[in-house]
Design a protein around this motif. Sequence first.
Motif, PDB file in Angstrom:
ATOM      1  N   UNK A 120       9.383   1.265   4.377  1.00 59.86           N
ATOM      2  CA  UNK A 120      10.688   1.837   4.714  1.00 59.86           C
ATOM      3  C   UNK A 120      11.098   2.934   3.733  1.00 59.86           C
ATOM      4  N   UNK A 121      10.161   3.812   3.459  1.00 59.20           N
ATOM      5  CA  UNK A 121      10.413   4.941   2.568  1.00 59.20           C
ATOM      6  C   UNK A 121       9.656   6.156   3.075  1.00 59.20           C
ATOM      7  N   UNK A 122      10.205   7.349   2.925  1.00 62.59           N
ATOM      8  CA  UNK A 122       9.475   8.551   3.341  1.00 62.59           C
ATOM      9  C   UNK A 122       8.303   8.874   2.431  1.00 62.59           C
ATOM     10  N   UNK A 123       8.174   8.164   1.304  1.00 53.98           N
ATOM     11  CA  UNK A 123       7.110   8.484   0.346  1.00 53.98           C
ATOM     12  C   UNK A 123       5.824   7.726   0.614  1.00 53.98           C
ATOM     13  N   UNK A 142      -2.370   8.848   6.623  1.00 56.39           N
ATOM     14  CA  UNK A 142      -3.340   9.934   6.750  1.00 56.39           C
ATOM     15  C   UNK A 142      -4.362   9.436   7.766  1.00 56.39           C
ATOM     16  N   UNK A 143      -4.394  10.059   8.935  1.00 57.57           N
ATOM     17  CA  UNK A 143      -5.246   9.543  10.000  1.00 57.57           C
ATOM     18  C   UNK A 143      -6.541  10.326  10.089  1.00 57.57           C
ATOM     19  N   UNK A 173       4.444   8.713  11.440  1.00 56.38           N
ATOM     20  CA  UNK A 173       4.018   8.429  10.068  1.00 56.38           C
ATOM     21  C   UNK A 173       2.819   9.292   9.684  1.00 56.38           C
ATOM     22  N   UNK A 174       2.122   9.866  10.660  1.00 58.89           N
ATOM     23  CA  UNK A 174       0.953  10.697  10.373  1.00 58.89           C
ATOM     24  C   UNK A 174       1.409  12.017   9.756  1.00 58.89           C
ATOM     25  N   UNK A 175       1.002  12.248   8.509  1.00 55.12           N
ATOM     26  CA  UNK A 175       1.367  13.496   7.839  1.00 55.12           C
ATOM     27  C   UNK A 175       0.174  14.421   7.643  1.00 55.12           C
ATOM     28  N   UNK A 176      -1.030  13.897   7.739  1.00 55.77           N
ATOM     29  CA  UNK A 176      -2.244  14.690   7.606  1.00 55.77           C
ATOM     30  C   UNK A 176      -3.313  14.124   8.526  1.00 55.77           C
TER      31      UNK A 176
END
Length: 323
Positions: free
Chosen positions: A223-226, A230-231, A252-255
């Motif tokens: 429960x944090x944006x940090x 990475x998929x 949630x996928x950022x990369x």
Amino acid sequence: MRQTWTRRNFLTTAAAAGAGLLAARQLGAAPASLRRKKSLIGAPSREMFEKHQAAGFDGLESTVWECTPEAAAKDQKLAAEFGMRIHSVLRGWTDFNSPTAGQVAQDIDSVKTALRACQGYGADALLLVPCRLLAQVALPKPEEFDIEFDDRTGHLTRVVAGDNGPYAGYLQAHNEAIDMARRALEQLIPTAEQTGVVIALENVWSNLWVLPPLFAHFVRSFQTPWIQSYFDIGNHVKYASPEAWIEALGKTIVKLHVKDFKVDRAAPQGGEFVDIRDGDVNWPSVMRALDQIGYDGWLTIEGSGGLSLAEQSRRLDLILAGE
């Protein structure tokens, strides 16, 4: 509360999602692929940037994480000379589930070093594999997983339908590993926030989080944006379709790592990695799934080293075009 998921669930879900995504595109939804950028993995150098730029790549995922923020900033300045960006850093495997407390502490400190290097690069994410479970206990085959897990703790309560006795050791080791990973990651969140760098968790044949909802549950539970995901598109094919993973992990996928895999259920590892567009990944369907979740970030090729840089770039262009 328990959640139950089988590989069949995901084959069905992915098929339904694919049909819906196709309908959305036919209605005129703008493909996010037009905004995505191409990347490779490596150690920053002038020669590398020259070659990557000539082949049509936009950036780099650095493998150099044991460096000072000042040294990283110099490499980013070098990248900028070529109109490129170091957008992420590959820290890779850690042993957060090591039985040796000193090893866990050492790895936590190493990730803090990597986060500060990321900040120096101007990168926004650190690829981290939080732990792994070595093959010291009996495991089901990838296609046999039929999992049930506790929605509160994320603990597996079963891994196959029927008798789970043969996998009691795996259940215990899995749940202990994810608890230890959680404790380590919680210690790293303050450094991630301080540096402004997301810890992007990747699941790399670690024998943990074997189906999409289990991994998505773990990532979201912080429960944090940090803490995000990475998929790797090719890493998970033997467990469930990439589309099912994308749907479960969602925003949630950022990369993304771009990789391909050829499934062979008779092979010891369930198949083998192959060059992109030579395996079983349905690339047009994957790109539609990425459009659906609104992913417009970097696509970084991992592997495909048997191809020239120019051919890797050409194949990635075809993937970006939805072909």
